[in-house]
Design a protein around this motif. Structure first.
Motif, PDB file in Angstrom:
ATOM      1  N   ALA A 124       5.419   1.113   2.997  1.00  0.00           N
ATOM      2  CA  ALA A 124       5.034   1.595   4.337  1.00  0.00           C
ATOM      3  C   ALA A 124       5.721   0.985   5.641  1.00  0.00           C
ATOM      4  CB  ALA A 124       3.400   1.941   5.018  1.00  0.00           C
ATOM      5  N   MET A 125       5.672  -0.857   5.157  1.00  0.00           N
ATOM      6  CA  MET A 125       6.376  -1.077   6.628  1.00  0.00           C
ATOM      7  C   MET A 125       8.111  -0.577   6.138  1.00  0.00           C
ATOM      8  SD  MET A 125       4.936  -3.420   8.032  1.00  0.00           S
ATOM      9  CE  MET A 125       5.995  -4.786   8.095  1.00  0.00           C
ATOM     10  N   ALA A 126       8.340  -0.152   5.168  1.00  0.00           N
ATOM     11  CA  ALA A 126       9.632  -0.160   4.996  1.00  0.00           C
ATOM     12  C   ALA A 126      10.258   1.455   6.001  1.00  0.00           C
ATOM     13  CB  ALA A 126       9.991   0.086   3.422  1.00  0.00           C
ATOM     14  N   ALA A 127       9.005   2.204   5.287  1.00  0.00           N
ATOM     15  CA  ALA A 127       8.692   3.830   6.182  1.00  0.00           C
ATOM     16  C   ALA A 127       9.298   3.808   7.647  1.00  0.00           C
ATOM     17  CB  ALA A 127       8.112   4.528   5.892  1.00  0.00           C
ATOM     18  N   GLY A 128       9.051   2.100   9.006  1.00  0.00           N
ATOM     19  CA  GLY A 128       8.615   1.333  10.040  1.00  0.00           C
ATOM     20  C   GLY A 128      10.522   1.481  10.393  1.00  0.00           C
ATOM     21  N   GLY A 129      10.799   1.111   9.089  1.00  0.00           N
ATOM     22  CA  GLY A 129      12.248   0.043   9.316  1.00  0.00           C
ATOM     23  C   GLY A 129      12.070  -1.284   8.969  1.00  0.00           C
ATOM     24  N   ILE A 130      10.736  -2.058   8.340  1.00  0.00           N
ATOM     25  CA  ILE A 130      11.345  -3.402   8.442  1.00  0.00           C
ATOM     26  C   ILE A 130      10.979  -3.487   6.592  1.00  0.00           C
ATOM     27  CG2 ILE A 130       9.103  -5.138   8.919  1.00  0.00           C
ATOM     28  CD1 ILE A 130       8.261  -3.528  11.321  1.00  0.00           C
ATOM     29  N   ASP A 131      12.485  -4.762   6.663  1.00  0.00           N
ATOM     30  CA  ASP A 131      11.976  -4.508   5.556  1.00  0.00           C
ATOM     31  C   ASP A 131      11.303  -6.085   4.791  1.00  0.00           C
ATOM     32  OD1 ASP A 131      13.742  -6.117   6.439  1.00  0.00           O
ATOM     33  OD2 ASP A 131      15.634  -5.838   5.906  1.00  0.00           O
ATOM     34  N   ALA A 132      11.238  -6.438   3.656  1.00  0.00           N
ATOM     35  CA  ALA A 132      10.390  -7.996   3.536  1.00  0.00           C
ATOM     36  C   ALA A 132      11.015  -9.241   4.150  1.00  0.00           C
ATOM     37  CB  ALA A 132      10.815  -7.845   1.771  1.00  0.00           C
ATOM     38  N   PRO A 133      12.677  -9.763   4.310  1.00  0.00           N
ATOM     39  CA  PRO A 133      13.105 -10.850   5.598  1.00  0.00           C
ATOM     40  C   PRO A 133      13.054 -10.172   6.601  1.00  0.00           C
ATOM     41  CG  PRO A 133      14.846  -9.998   3.197  1.00  0.00           C
ATOM     42  CD  PRO A 133      13.566  -8.991   3.449  1.00  0.00           C
ATOM     43  N   MET A 134      12.811  -9.177   6.984  1.00  0.00           N
ATOM     44  CA  MET A 134      12.230  -8.761   8.813  1.00  0.00           C
ATOM     45  C   MET A 134      10.663  -9.142   8.700  1.00  0.00           C
ATOM     46  SD  MET A 134      12.962  -8.429  11.467  1.00  0.00           S
ATOM     47  CE  MET A 134      14.754  -8.108  11.528  1.00  0.00           C
ATOM     48  N   ALA A 135      10.296  -8.729   7.803  1.00  0.00           N
ATOM     49  CA  ALA A 135       7.957  -8.630   8.596  1.00  0.00           C
ATOM     50  C   ALA A 135       8.395 -10.333   7.896  1.00  0.00           C
ATOM     51  CB  ALA A 135       7.870  -8.128   6.860  1.00  0.00           C
ATOM     52  N   GLN A 136       8.647 -11.417   7.012  1.00  0.00           N
ATOM     53  CA  GLN A 136       8.737 -12.476   6.945  1.00  0.00           C
ATOM     54  C   GLN A 136       9.164 -13.575   9.013  1.00  0.00           C
ATOM     55  OE1 GLN A 136      10.876 -13.965   3.571  1.00  0.00           O
ATOM     56  NE2 GLN A 136       9.047 -13.244   2.329  1.00  0.00           N
ATOM     57  N   ARG A 137      10.316 -12.662   8.338  1.00  0.00           N
ATOM     58  CA  ARG A 137      10.021 -13.599  10.738  1.00  0.00           C
ATOM     59  C   ARG A 137       9.740 -12.764  11.639  1.00  0.00           C
ATOM     60  NH1 ARG A 137      16.807 -10.952  11.580  1.00  0.00           N
ATOM     61  NH2 ARG A 137      16.273 -11.835  13.508  1.00  0.00           N
ATOM     62  N   ILE A 138       9.163 -11.592  11.905  1.00  0.00           N
ATOM     63  CA  ILE A 138       8.341 -10.760  12.224  1.00  0.00           C
ATOM     64  C   ILE A 138       7.503 -11.424  12.590  1.00  0.00           C
ATOM     65  CG2 ILE A 138       6.739  -8.993  13.073  1.00  0.00           C
ATOM     66  CD1 ILE A 138       8.462  -7.642  12.269  1.00  0.00           C
ATOM     67  N   TRP A 139       6.253 -12.255  11.558  1.00  0.00           N
ATOM     68  CA  TRP A 139       5.536 -13.474  11.226  1.00  0.00           C
ATOM     69  C   TRP A 139       5.212 -13.847  11.436  1.00  0.00           C
ATOM     70  CZ3 TRP A 139       0.305 -12.388  11.696  1.00  0.00           C
ATOM     71  CH2 TRP A 139      -0.031 -13.716  11.425  1.00  0.00           C
TER      72      TRP A 139
END
Length: 710
Positions: free
Chosen positions: A454-469
């Motif tokens: 679901a996150m990838a569908a919104g353009g957020i991969d695992a490394p970017m998710a970590q940066r966001i948090w």
């Protein structure tokens, strides 16, 4: 300046940094020239232009003579450091600063900078040779310049008009190189287009007042629509036209055509190439709001007439649009499930309304509103999309402008924009909470595969998710009353902030159904869209609700479907009560109304309604559940009216009323048709008042409640 800052903020939300050098004061409205107004008073414009330019030429000629005399005297002085030489050189500088034209622009800029220096020397012995060189070049060009004849000035005025209005083949360049300016949906000359392009005419603004658009809301919304689309096109494709994409499509197809084994395959590939190029160009032009634009005067007039008719339809039929918004509150359930929508959205929202909590949502709503979410009451963008009321031709006459304002007022007073703001506040808060929770889970390794997808569908991969948090935790993110407050302005990782906000906006645009590119092209045509008005929502619902959730087949989709149908029933009950009607007694008829008003069936629901209307209800699919009552929505509209839209219905009603009035057969139904042409007549909280006026009028004129056989 506030409008300019608004554009910068909206661009920033999409990761685009706008500098003042791109959108400077010269190119930013309020001096937006109405490209259509010049056709209305073309002779007057040319007369004003010629008179001013002749006066300008006379003033320049006098200044040119004085400058030539001073320059010759200065050149004849052997000692360039003498006081006499200094005085002459200063007079030459003053003359250049008063020169109204591009010839002295470089010299004026350098002189302005030099005079601002506290240690600047006289230009007679300049330390900066660049200034002296620019002065010399400017003087030589001005001395060599000859004045224009009246015929040349008239030709220049015509060229200016052609640049602003465009021609059937696009913009025509002026005779002088490098002076291309104007407004066109297609800019093949390399200039900025639309609102980003400075419109500088060699005339005082006071003389241009009759030809200027002076409604700030009008040109601000045009600027937002055109400016943001251009900025995103440049950010995504490198230019405003997607030239590289079109070239890549053509190159790839050309390669396949060369390798095709036979002529039949080559013909098929050529057709596919043309279709893909056409579709990409059409989507691009729809984003810019220029699809269907025609420089032809007749087509523009026809487009303006069609737009006025659509505005009239909105003004006379839009009073119930607010009540029709009930089912749209289920969009957040479709996206996130019932429990998430209740916990993160509805509970804090009602707490915010009742002042019994909701502090977190109050703060989050303010944060998200800065990025354009929950600002529908001001922008009216979704309203215009749903109502098919966008126009590419300016409303020139007071009548047209009044119709547009009336239609927007009716929809706003119906509560539609307020409901949309509430939906977007709820959806953005729920989306932000879920994205940040998912980012945290991905960061600590506890995220499920479904969450990662679901996150990838919104353009957020695992490394970017970590940066966001990480950015949320480090740069001021907070949790208040269960609501995550991102405080994006304080994030030092701007790319993480941009990706987070883009994911939230994407989720909100899906949850709060906003028509996009899924609608047929004819619904964006200035003229053909008249016959499909109010069908844009149906087209979007088919793709974004029906097909999307059939593919998901999960609990969230099921709970969303049930919620949307239930809210559709509420919409039916509220609208029926507003018009003083009687509610159905059987549950199957309620379910039928709920499904119809929810829009979950999209085109299939409309097709079934038309078939049922044409067969007297015998071929209605809802008979499978025992529902045989006709739908209350559009109950008075005939089969052809259902097919061709409200414009055909109004034309048919006017024809019937004309016949009845001419033949003395005026009945109660004709009075009802006349009443339905009045703006605000079906505003749900005024409807009963109009009903009383209609009944009393019928009684006063002795009109019997009967139908005429016509």
């Amino acid at each position: 300046r506030r409008w300019f800052d608004t554009v910068k903020d909206l661009a920033k939300a999409q990761g685009i940094d706008i500098g003042d050098d791109v959108l400077g004061a010269d190119s930013f409205a309020p001096r937006v020239y109405d490209r259509m107004a010049l056709t209305r008073d073309r002779p007057e414009f040319i007369n004003r232009y010629v008179n001013w330019r002749k006066q300008d030429e006379a003033e320049k000629a006098a200044l040119q003579d004085q400058l030539k005399l001073d320059w010759e005297r200065y050149q004849g002085i052997s000692d360039k450091t003498s006081d006499n030489a200094n005085r002459l050189y200063e007079r030459i500088q003053d003359s250049l600063m008063r020169w109204n034209g591009k010839t002295a622009a470089d010299a004026q800029k350098l002189l302005t900078v030099d005079k601002a220096r506290p240690d600047a020397r006289k230009a007679v012995t300049p330390q900066l040779k660049e200034t002296a060189t620019a002065i010399e070049k400017a003087v030589e060009k001005i001395i060599a310049r000859t004045g224009k004849t009246e015929a040349e000035i008239v030709a220049e005025a015509e060229q200016t008009i052609n640049q602003i209005l465009s021609t059937p083949d696009g913009r025509l360049p002026k005779d002088e190189p490098g002076t291309v300016r104007g407004f066109s949906p297609r800019d093949d000359m390399g200039d900025l287009r639309g609102s980003l392009n400075a419109r500088k005419l060699p005339m005082p603004d006071n003389d241009l007042l009759p030809f200027l658009v002076r409604n700030p809301l009008d040109y601000t919304m045009r600027y937002l629509r055109q400016g943001m689309s251009d900025l995103n096109m440049v950010a995504r494709f490198g230019d405003t036209e997607g030239t590289n994409v079109l070239k890549d499509i053509a190159d790839e197809y050309d390669a396949m055509i060369r390798a095709a084994p036979d002529a039949k395959r080559r013909v098929a590939l050529q057709k596919a190439k043309e279709d893909d190029i056409r579709d990409f160009a059409a989507i691009r032009d729809r984003l810019k709001g220029t699809y269907g634009f025609s420089p032809d005067a007749f087509m523009q007039s026809a487009g303006r007439v069609a737009t006025s008719i659509k505005d009239l339809n909105v003004a006379t039929l839009g009073g119930g649009f607010g009540l029709a918004q009930f089912p749209d509150f289920a969009g957040v359930v479709f996206r996130n499930g019932f429990m998430s929508a209740l916990k993160d959205g509805w509970r804090p929202f009602f707490g915010k309304l009742t002042r019994m909590g909701g502090e977190g949502m109050r703060a989050a709503a303010k944060d998200y509103r800065a990025f354009g979410l929950g600002a529908e009451t001001f922008q009216s963008t979704r309203m215009l999309d749903v109502m098919d009321a966008h126009d590419i031709y300016h409303h020139k006459t007071p009548f047209e402008r009044t119709l547009r304002l009336t239609g927007q007022s009716v929809v706003t007073l119906s509560g539609m924009t307020i409901a949309t703001d509430a939906q977007k506040v709820i959806a953005s808060t729920v989306a932000g909470n879920n994205i940040l929770r998912a980012a945290k889970a991905i960061g600590d390794g506890s995220a499920s595969g479904k969450t990662i997808t679901a996150m990838a569908a919104g353009g957020i991969d695992a490394p970017m998710a970590q940066r966001i948090w990480t950015a949320f935790e480090k740069d001021g993110g907070n949790v208040v009353d269960g609501t995550y407050l991102p405080n994006l302005e304080d994030w030092t990782d701007k790319e993480a902030a941009r990706r987070f906000m883009a994911a939230v906006i994407r989720d909100v645009e899906i949850a709060v159904l906003t028509p996009g590119q899924e609608k047929p092209l004819f619904l964006s045509s200035p003229i053909l869209s008249l016959f499909g008005q109010f069908k844009t929502f149906v087209a979007s619902a088919t793709t974004r609700i029906l097909l999307a959730n059939l593919q998901r087949r999960d609990a969230a989709a099921l709970s969303g479907l049930v919620t949307q149908v239930a809210l559709g029933m509420m919409s039916y009950a509220a609208y029926t009560a507003a018009r003083g009607g009687e509610l159905h007694e059987r549950p199957q008829d309620w379910i039928k109304e709920g499904i119809d008003r929810s829009g979950v069936l999209g085109w299939f629901g409309d097709i079934n309604a038309m078939i049922a209307k044409g067969t007297g209800g015998q071929a209605d699919l809802f008979r499978l559940i025992g529902a045989d009552k006709p739908l209350s929505r559009y109950a008075s509209r005939g089969l052809v009216g259902n097919l061709l839209g409200p414009a055909y219905g109004k034309a048919s009603d006017i024809a019937d009323m004309t016949y009845a009035a001419s033949n003395g057969q005026w009945t109660e139904s004709d009075m009802r048709k006349l009443r339905q042409l009045i703006p605000f007549q079906n505003l749900f909280y005024l409807r009963q008042l109009f009903d009383d006026v209609e009944r009393n009028t019928n009684s006063a004129f002795g009109i019997e409640p009967r139908e005429a056989n016509r």
